[in-house]
Design an enzyme around this catalytic site. Structure first.
Site: not given
Ligand code: PAP
Length: 331
Positions: A294-295, A140
């Protein structure tokens, strides 16, 4: 900063600073506590969480990039999990069939590790020495804070960014899970204020994005700059772009066999979210893997933030990114 004094467990370098010395340095830095409960320290222009400080410094001082390395870089909550899943699947598509992919039983963060956490942090779980090439590693860290060997070598960097409002809201939810508390809407205003001032984990957000953006403009062979919202809109062409940048382009035959669609299906948000490992298992810190799913959409911020906050963010984006041709889709 002073030279490190103990052997580095991760890469065998002779000198590494002790934890006590690192603590001393930390105490000299400006600190702010964000409403999510994290202590952030301002070090060389960026706000870092104290929990990663040791790993950040060790990573900066010891990591030696190899030309074949691929580094995945993101501002937290920009889609790191998705990017890790995609790059892992693209890189290993000839090693595992889609029905036997390790992604089906392991969380993407377990397959591609963070340099400043699991690799150079206080309790490393991976030794880089002897790791087969090409290595895919994640961070990061902002571009200006990367170890010089990443900048000087021919290794490649994929940067994924996301609009700041969804990043902001996603982080708040994540923090609630990590700290085992409840989402408190009354803290949003203060937290937003700090985010806009640049005080957020790995912030300022603007500098983070802009540094990688500029690098990708100057050295497109070295840094691939992707946007979450664009990937959502047109996953196929982004998956192709990613594979090509990784030096592993899809062949005409693979394309006609639907391999790109298979990669995307496996890494799809709903698919990953519903896997047993991601629904019910925890990481080595005892946090549930479901916190990464999450979403998974664009525009959820609208359920939490006011129109004046959007206006403020639009102004900030305009001001910070002036002359850069960089913009975000908020919905
Ligand atoms: P990190 O920075 O802690 O590693 P990161 O994966 O960047 O986490 O952030 C999580 C976000 O990516 C979440 O977004 P939201 O809170 O708005 O929902 C998560 O839902 C989203 N995410 C995880 N996996 C996927 C995926 N396969 N496709 C699209 N979005 C995803």
């Amino acid at each position: 900063m002073e030279k490190l004094k103990e052997p580095c467990q991760t890469c065998g370098d002779e000198e590494r600073m002790s934890e006590e010395e690192m603590e001393k340095v930390l105490k000299t830095l400006p600190m702010e506590k964000i409403p999510e409960g994290f202590d952030l320290y301002f070090y060389e222009g960026h706000w870092y969480p104290s929990i990663f400080f040791y790993g950040i410094i060790s990573f900066q001082q010891h990591f030696k990039a190899q030309d074949a390395d691929l580094i995945l870089a993101t501002f937290p909550k920009s889609g790191t999990t998705w990017l890790k899943a995609l790059t892992f699947t693209i890189a290993n598509r000839n090693n595992y069939s889609f029905s036997e992919s390790p992604l089906l039983t392991r969380n993407p963060h377990d397959l591609i590790l963070f340099l400043e956490d699991e690799i150079y942090g206080k309790n490393p779980i991976l030794k880089l020495e002897g790791l087969p090439s090409p290595r895919v590693l994640a961070t990061h860290m902002p571009h200006s804070a990367l170890p010089t060997s990443i900048k000087d070598s021919d290794c490649r960097v994929v940067y994924l960014c996301r609009n700041p409002l969804d990043v902001f809201i996603s982080f708040r939810h994540f923090a609630v899970t990590v700290s085992n508390t409840h989402f408190d809407p009354s803290l949003i205003e203060e937290s937003f204020e700090m985010f806009c001032r640049g005080v957020s984990i790995y912030g300022p957000f603007w500098d983070h994005v802009l540094e990688y953006w500029k690098e990708s403009q100057e050295r497109p062979d070295k840094v691939l700059f992707l946007k979450y919202e664009d990937m959502k809109e047109d996953p196929i062409s982004h998956c192709k772009m990613l594979a090509k940048f990784m030096g592993l382009p899809f062949s005409v035959e693979e394309e006609s066999q639907g391999v790109i669609e298979e990669v995307l299906k496996l890494c799809n948000f709903g698919k990953l979210k519903d896997l047993e490992v991601n629904k019910n298992e925890k990481n080595r810190n005892g946090h549930p893997y479901c916190m990464f799913f999450r979403k998974g959409g664009v525009g959820d911020w609208a359920n939490y933030l006011t129109s004046s906050m959007l206006e403020r963010m639009n102004k900030l984006v305009e001001e910070k990114f002036v002359g850069s041709d960089l913009n975000f889709k908020f919905s």
